[in-house]
Structures are given as C-alpha cells and as structure tokens.
Design a protein around this motif. Structure first.
Motif, PDB file in Angstrom:
ATOM      1  N   UNK A 160      46.256  35.562  49.444  1.00 47.78           N
ATOM      2  CA  UNK A 160      44.861  34.832  49.640  1.00 47.78           C
ATOM      3  C   UNK A 160      43.989  34.953  48.328  1.00 47.78           C
ATOM      4  N   UNK A 161      43.901  36.413  47.946  1.00 52.21           N
ATOM      5  CA  UNK A 161      43.097  36.577  46.693  1.00 52.21           C
ATOM      6  C   UNK A 161      43.410  35.718  45.605  1.00 52.21           C
ATOM      7  N   UNK A 162      44.680  35.656  45.423  1.00 56.46           N
ATOM      8  CA  UNK A 162      45.350  34.933  44.436  1.00 56.46           C
ATOM      9  C   UNK A 162      45.045  33.421  44.490  1.00 56.46           C
ATOM     10  N   UNK A 163      45.218  32.837  45.595  1.00 53.75           N
ATOM     11  CA  UNK A 163      44.987  31.528  45.769  1.00 53.75           C
ATOM     12  C   UNK A 163      43.379  31.192  45.856  1.00 53.75           C
ATOM     13  N   UNK A 164      42.636  31.928  46.475  1.00 58.57           N
ATOM     14  CA  UNK A 164      41.403  31.747  46.244  1.00 58.57           C
ATOM     15  C   UNK A 164      40.328  32.110  44.905  1.00 58.57           C
ATOM     16  N   UNK A 165      40.943  32.984  44.343  1.00 59.40           N
ATOM     17  CA  UNK A 165      40.136  33.748  43.160  1.00 59.40           C
ATOM     18  C   UNK A 165      40.486  33.625  41.884  1.00 59.40           C
TER      19      UNK A 165
END
Length: 115
Positions: A36-41
């Motif tokens: 999620x960190x990778x996808x969103x940020x």
C-alpha cells in the motif's frame, strides 16, 4: 506507463531489501502494508522531480506504518530509487512526527525546518 514501472521497481526493491534481511516477518511487523505504501506513495518519493505534498491515500498508508521499522528495511538498492529526504517530507506532511537522528537506510533525519 512510467508510473506502473516505477511501482514495480519500488516493489521489487522493497522485496529485495526484505530478503536481504532474510526475514519476511520483519516487513510484516512494521505495521500497515508495504504494498500500500508503494502503490499510494511511490510518486511522491521518487528521486526525480520536486517535493510534492502527498495525497490523502498516501497519508492513510503512511499513518498505518511503523516508519522507524520501515526505515530499518531500507537498503542501498532502495535508496537508488527513492529519496529518503522526500520520504521524511511526506511523512511529516501526513502529520507524523519523525524524530531527528532517525536512520533511514544511510540517511539521517535532520531537524524539522520551520518553514
């Protein structure tokens, strides 16, 4: 298309970094979701380009993670792809307190500037 490639590269870098630690549970213990960190940020922390305030989705992902723990997963390979300075900028813009002196890979968090 570049955004998808950037996400793929970041995902691979985090996985490789985690494998270097030889313990996949280390990543799980950091809270939140690294994917999620990778996808969103990823678009806010890539080396290229200016600092850009993060999206609400990115902030949600950041607030769900244990940043000092995630910083422990940062390898030189990850640092070739993402800007640790931007990571701290994003985390602080999302309202997290990132203590000066925290090591995030080879990067040491400086004091927060009053700007």
């Amino acid at each position: 298309m570049g955004s998808i490639n950037t996400r793929l590269v970041l995902a691979m870098a985090v996985i490789v970094g985690t494998l270097i630690f030889d313990n996949l549970q280390v990543a799980a213990q950091c809270g939140g979701s690294i994917p999620q960190l990778i996808a969103q940020c990823s678009q806010f922390v890539k080396i290229e380009g200016p600092k850009v305030p993060p999206s609400p989705g990115c902030c949600t992902a950041v607030k769900g993670a244990d940043i000092p723990c995630v910083c422990g997963l940062v390898t030189r390979e990850v640092e070739k792809i993402i800007s640790m300075e931007k990571v701290v900028f994003v985390a602080r813009k999302c309202g997290l307190t990132i203590k000066p002196g925290l090591k995030c890979g080879s990067y040491t968090v400086p004091p927060k500037r009053l700007t």
